[in-house]
Design a protein around this motif. Sequence first.
Motif, PDB file in Angstrom:
ATOM      1  N   MET A  28       0.836  -1.209   0.000  1.00 56.01           N
ATOM      2  CA  MET A  28       0.000   0.000   0.000  1.00 56.01           C
ATOM      3  C   MET A  28       0.868   1.255   0.000  1.00 56.01           C
ATOM      4  O   MET A  28       0.596   2.212  -0.737  1.00 56.01           O
ATOM      5  CB  MET A  28      -0.928   0.004   1.221  1.00 56.01           C
ATOM      6  N   LEU A  29       1.903   1.253   0.842  1.00 54.19           N
ATOM      7  CA  LEU A  29       2.788   2.415   0.911  1.00 54.19           C
ATOM      8  C   LEU A  29       3.500   2.651  -0.417  1.00 54.19           C
ATOM      9  O   LEU A  29       3.641   3.798  -0.861  1.00 54.19           O
ATOM     10  CB  LEU A  29       3.810   2.217   2.032  1.00 54.19           C
ATOM     11  N   ILE A  30       3.929   1.565  -1.048  1.00 51.11           N
ATOM     12  CA  ILE A  30       4.633   1.697  -2.322  1.00 51.11           C
ATOM     13  C   ILE A  30       3.750   2.355  -3.373  1.00 51.11           C
ATOM     14  O   ILE A  30       4.212   3.191  -4.166  1.00 51.11           O
ATOM     15  CB  ILE A  30       5.122   0.316  -2.804  1.00 51.11           C
ATOM     16  N   PHE A  31       2.471   2.009  -3.362  1.00 50.84           N
ATOM     17  CA  PHE A  31       1.555   2.543  -4.372  1.00 50.84           C
ATOM     18  C   PHE A  31       0.829   3.807  -3.899  1.00 50.84           C
ATOM     19  O   PHE A  31      -0.126   4.251  -4.536  1.00 50.84           O
ATOM     20  CB  PHE A  31       0.544   1.480  -4.790  1.00 50.84           C
ATOM     21  N   GLY A  32       1.283   4.356  -2.781  1.00 55.71           N
ATOM     22  CA  GLY A  32       0.763   5.637  -2.337  1.00 55.71           C
ATOM     23  C   GLY A  32      -0.519   5.593  -1.541  1.00 55.71           C
ATOM     24  O   GLY A  32      -1.212   6.609  -1.409  1.00 55.71           O
ATOM     25  N   TYR A  33      -0.853   4.429  -0.966  1.00 57.07           N
ATOM     26  CA  TYR A  33      -2.055   4.318  -0.139  1.00 57.07           C
ATOM     27  C   TYR A  33      -1.680   4.314   1.332  1.00 57.07           C
ATOM     28  O   TYR A  33      -0.564   3.945   1.707  1.00 57.07           O
ATOM     29  CB  TYR A  33      -2.834   3.046  -0.476  1.00 57.07           C
ATOM     30  N   ASN A  34      -2.633   4.702   2.155  1.00 52.05           N
ATOM     31  CA  ASN A  34      -2.417   4.720   3.601  1.00 52.05           C
ATOM     32  C   ASN A  34      -2.829   3.367   4.178  1.00 52.05           C
ATOM     33  O   ASN A  34      -4.015   3.045   4.199  1.00 52.05           O
ATOM     34  CB  ASN A  34      -3.248   5.841   4.235  1.00 52.05           C
ATOM     35  N   PRO A  35      -1.875   2.552   4.642  1.00 60.19           N
ATOM     36  CA  PRO A  35      -2.241   1.217   5.135  1.00 60.19           C
ATOM     37  C   PRO A  35      -3.121   1.251   6.376  1.00 60.19           C
ATOM     38  O   PRO A  35      -3.967   0.380   6.557  1.00 60.19           O
ATOM     39  CB  PRO A  35      -0.885   0.566   5.426  1.00 60.19           C
ATOM     40  N   ILE A  36      -2.934   2.266   7.227  1.00 59.62           N
ATOM     41  CA  ILE A  36      -3.769   2.360   8.434  1.00 59.62           C
ATOM     42  C   ILE A  36      -5.226   2.605   8.046  1.00 59.62           C
ATOM     43  O   ILE A  36      -6.138   1.945   8.552  1.00 59.62           O
ATOM     44  CB  ILE A  36      -3.256   3.478   9.363  1.00 59.62           C
ATOM     45  N   SER A  37      -5.427   3.537   7.124  1.00 61.39           N
ATOM     46  CA  SER A  37      -6.789   3.804   6.658  1.00 61.39           C
ATOM     47  C   SER A  37      -7.361   2.597   5.934  1.00 61.39           C
ATOM     48  O   SER A  37      -8.549   2.277   6.071  1.00 61.39           O
ATOM     49  CB  SER A  37      -6.800   5.019   5.726  1.00 61.39           C
ATOM     50  N   GLY A  38      -6.518   1.908   5.158  1.00 59.06           N
ATOM     51  CA  GLY A  38      -6.974   0.739   4.417  1.00 59.06           C
ATOM     52  C   GLY A  38      -7.430  -0.374   5.322  1.00 59.06           C
ATOM     53  O   GLY A  38      -8.521  -0.930   5.148  1.00 59.06           O
ATOM     54  N   TYR A  39      -6.613  -0.700   6.314  1.00 61.82           N
ATOM     55  CA  TYR A  39      -6.973  -1.780   7.225  1.00 61.82           C
ATOM     56  C   TYR A  39      -8.117  -1.377   8.156  1.00 61.82           C
ATOM     57  O   TYR A  39      -8.925  -2.220   8.566  1.00 61.82           O
ATOM     58  CB  TYR A  39      -5.754  -2.222   8.032  1.00 61.82           C
ATOM     59  N   ALA A  40      -8.193  -0.102   8.495  1.00 57.85           N
ATOM     60  CA  ALA A  40      -9.328   0.373   9.301  1.00 57.85           C
ATOM     61  C   ALA A  40     -10.630   0.218   8.528  1.00 57.85           C
ATOM     62  O   ALA A  40     -11.660  -0.199   9.086  1.00 57.85           O
ATOM     63  CB  ALA A  40      -9.113   1.829   9.701  1.00 57.85           C
ATOM     64  N   ALA A  41     -10.585   0.563   7.231  1.00 54.84           N
ATOM     65  CA  ALA A  41     -11.779   0.405   6.390  1.00 54.84           C
ATOM     66  C   ALA A  41     -12.142  -1.066   6.255  1.00 54.84           C
ATOM     67  O   ALA A  41     -13.326  -1.429   6.253  1.00 54.84           O
ATOM     68  CB  ALA A  41     -11.524   1.018   5.011  1.00 54.84           C
ATOM     69  N   LEU A  42     -11.133  -1.931   6.156  1.00 51.70           N
ATOM     70  CA  LEU A  42     -11.389  -3.368   6.066  1.00 51.70           C
ATOM     71  C   LEU A  42     -12.065  -3.867   7.340  1.00 51.70           C
ATOM     72  O   LEU A  42     -13.049  -4.623   7.284  1.00 51.70           O
ATOM     73  CB  LEU A  42     -10.076  -4.106   5.833  1.00 51.70           C
ATOM     74  N   TRP A  43     -11.563  -3.435   8.483  1.00 48.97           N
ATOM     75  CA  TRP A  43     -12.147  -3.850   9.764  1.00 48.97           C
ATOM     76  C   TRP A  43     -13.581  -3.354   9.891  1.00 48.97           C
ATOM     77  O   TRP A  43     -14.473  -4.106  10.290  1.00 48.97           O
ATOM     78  CB  TRP A  43     -11.300  -3.333  10.915  1.00 48.97           C
ATOM     79  N   ASN A  44     -13.809  -2.098   9.538  1.00 46.37           N
ATOM     80  CA  ASN A  44     -15.165  -1.548   9.630  1.00 46.37           C
ATOM     81  C   ASN A  44     -16.108  -2.244   8.649  1.00 46.37           C
ATOM     82  O   ASN A  44     -17.296  -2.421   8.940  1.00 46.37           O
ATOM     83  CB  ASN A  44     -15.149  -0.040   9.344  1.00 46.37           C
TER      84      ASN A  44
END
Length: 348
Positions: A28-44
């Motif tokens: 995610m970081l390599i492609f410019g995404y925020n992993p914390i936001s990504g995994y938080a969205a996955l959890w929600n």
Amino acid sequence: MFSNNRLTNILIPVISVVLGLLSGAIIMLIFGYNPISGYAALWNGAFGDAYFFGETIVKVTPYILSGLAVAFAFRTGLFNIGVEGQVFVGWLAAVWVGTAMDLPMVIHLPLAILVAALAGGAWGFVPGFLKARFGVHEVIVSIMMNYVALYTCNALIRSVLTDNDDKTEYVNDSASLASTWLSDLTGFSRLHFGFIIAIIGAIIMWFILEKTVKGYELRAVGYNPHASKYAGMNVNRNIILSFIISGGFAGVAGAMEGLGTFQYMSVNNAFTNIGFDGIAVALLGGNAALGTVLAAFLFGTLKVGALNMSSSGVPQELVDIVVALIILFVASGYIIRWALSRFKKEEK
């Protein structure tokens, strides 16, 4: 600390999951995404509210049973890659019983599930028999049986269960696993009582393999068929029985879809991947009943939560990459085992 082999076997899939998630974060970081936001969205997306929680359990239910089907075969030295096809025939059999008969629920529902298990077991009998009688490799036969199941079920839906329609009728209420109470409790999700059946299935697998003489024979044949034959065990019969039981678990997984999640069956142009994902679930769960249940929870969480990842700008396909990485690390478990053994030596 790691001298206990059982503890090591538990740590390997746990570490594999952590490494898979960390690798996903790096991607995610390599492609410019925020992993914390990504995994938080996955959890929600999996547990954010009652509806998502219910849908996650719905996804987990067939994963548990398909994982048990693969794990049972693995524990007995066989590779049942035909679980997908066995899911199809179990699904069709359950829907057929659910729509064609009008019986009291106490008879109708168990009968539909039993027929689904028998159908899946009968489909598993074919590769098992060919393996035992002629030495035909089960992977080749079982994977080809998937395609036979797919197109046979499509033909039966159009020509037998319906009048050239692409979708069957809904199963009768007396054969349905759906529950208005559970649906209301989880924000009108599709949650049904099939989850209880999946847990019972895990208990049955554990009991058969760990607490019965026949289970010991099945495992012994899987470990060393030549020694088992020398000890007086009927190797061929045990191979066939193992495939039948494995197919039975897969057939019940199909019944969960036909009697619970959808309550009908439609013509499919592609596989559902329930059976193929079951291979990954069994692998991650260490081919153990409890491990399979926990691995199914993980996969269900990832699959359902991924649908919400786009809200944070992260493509949901990334979850498939994370799952693939987790499987990769599990498959490379000997490296993790070596690292743990090195750590143990350093501690001394």
